[in-house]
Scaffold this active site. Structure first.
Site, PDB file in Angstrom:
ATOM      1  CG  HIS A  62     -29.836 -10.675 -19.466  1.00 55.38           C
ATOM      2  ND1 HIS A  62     -30.592 -10.005 -18.526  1.00 55.38           N
ATOM      3  CD2 HIS A  62     -30.211 -10.175 -20.676  1.00 55.38           C
ATOM      4  CE1 HIS A  62     -31.389  -9.137 -19.142  1.00 55.38           C
ATOM      5  NE2 HIS A  62     -31.179  -9.215 -20.438  1.00 55.38           N
ATOM      6  CG  ASP A  97     -30.885  -3.801 -21.785  1.00 52.94           C
ATOM      7  OD1 ASP A  97     -30.125  -3.957 -22.753  1.00 52.94           O
ATOM      8  OD2 ASP A  97     -31.968  -4.428 -21.655  1.00 52.94           O
ATOM      9  CG  HIS A  99     -34.680  -6.946 -21.455  1.00 49.72           C
ATOM     10  ND1 HIS A  99     -34.164  -6.545 -22.674  1.00 49.72           N
ATOM     11  CD2 HIS A  99     -35.931  -7.411 -21.705  1.00 49.72           C
ATOM     12  CE1 HIS A  99     -35.059  -6.781 -23.631  1.00 49.72           C
ATOM     13  NE2 HIS A  99     -36.145  -7.292 -23.071  1.00 49.72           N
ATOM     14  CG  ASP A 186     -33.066  -3.376 -24.863  1.00 55.41           C
ATOM     15  OD1 ASP A 186     -32.836  -2.464 -24.040  1.00 55.41           O
ATOM     16  OD2 ASP A 186     -32.787  -4.569 -24.645  1.00 55.41           O
TER      17      ASP A 186
HETATM   18 ZN   LIG Z   1     -32.258  -5.741 -23.149  1.00 55.99          ZN
END
Ligand SMILES: [Zn+2]
Length: 244
Positions: A62, A97, A99, A186
């Protein structure tokens, strides 16, 4: 407006995408060590080791060039990819991931030497919210070299693997010299984020699918939060990858 203020508090805000990245004594040393872990692992791949796993903490995907966010300070995956690219390698990054890897996307968005692919939960409902949509495909000479494959929340392994399969097809078409897997765990059904429903066998199949790309591979740890099965998810992924 994007102006860089002089005040320290203002600068803290300028360089942060959200409030998840606390800065305490030792933060910089930890972030730097994490990026160096990815670089050392990439060095081993460039030196001929077929596959290396880098247990990077804090994670990185990120983080943008000049902005921390989502528990990420330096983009370990991007640092490794950029270094390999600067040595002439054609690099594909596949981020699994749950996200979207918005920092990685932002860093390479206008470039065609590094392909970025991300499979993740639908950002309309999930962090980072403002990026990760399928119509973000790159800009300028990088147009067509970014691929986002959002998956509805609470999907199981079948949906996630179908998206990953499309991502792998994009990698094959790009024909890279090496692969970087941004490995978030995750998407697990046991992860405290509780937004996807992948079980152990799903992670095993994910690893196997990526292993079957048969490329020199750097695996960089991204997200994945404490749960009773976190270790099993990782083991299943790595065993799947190794069984290619
Ligand atoms: Zn994540």
């Amino acid at each position: 407006m994007g102006r860089l203020p002089d005040d320290l508090l203002g600068r803290a805000g300028y360089y942060q995408a959200d409030a998840s990245c606390v800065l305490v004594e030792g933060t910089w040393e930890a972030a730097l060590a994490s990026a160096n872990t990815a670089l050392d692992a990439m060095d081993r791949v460039l030196s001929g080791t077929n596959a290396v796993y880098a247990l990077c903490r804090p994670p990185g995907h990120h983080a943008c060039r000049d902005q921390a966010g989502g528990f990420c300070y330096l983009n370990n995956t991007a640092v490794a990819a950029n270094w390999a690219s600067s040595r002439g390698a054609r690099v594909a990054i596949v981020d699994v991931d749950v996200h979207h890897g918005n920092g990685t996307q932002a860093i390479f968005y206008g470039r065609r030497d590094v392909l970025t692919v991300s499979v993740h939960g639908d950002p309309a409902w999930l962090y980072p919210y403002y990026a990760g949509y399928a119509d973000e495909t790159g800009a300028g000479i990088g147009e067509g070299f970014n691929s986002n494959l959002p998956v509805p929340l609470m999907s199981d392994g079948e949906a996630y693997l179908a998206a990953l399969s499309a991502g792998c097809a994009a990698v094959r078409q790009f024909s890279p010299d090496l692969l970087i897997i941004a490995l978030g765990l995750d998407a697990s059904r046991d992860d405290p984020f509780a937004c996807m429903a992948i079980d152990e066998s799903g992670f095993g199949r994910m690893g196997r699918m990526l292993g079957m790309l048969s490329l020199p591979t750097l695996i960089v740890q991204e997200g994945g939060y404490p749960s009773p099965t976190l270790g099993q998810s990782l083991a299943a992924f790595l065993n799947g990858f190794g069984s290619r």
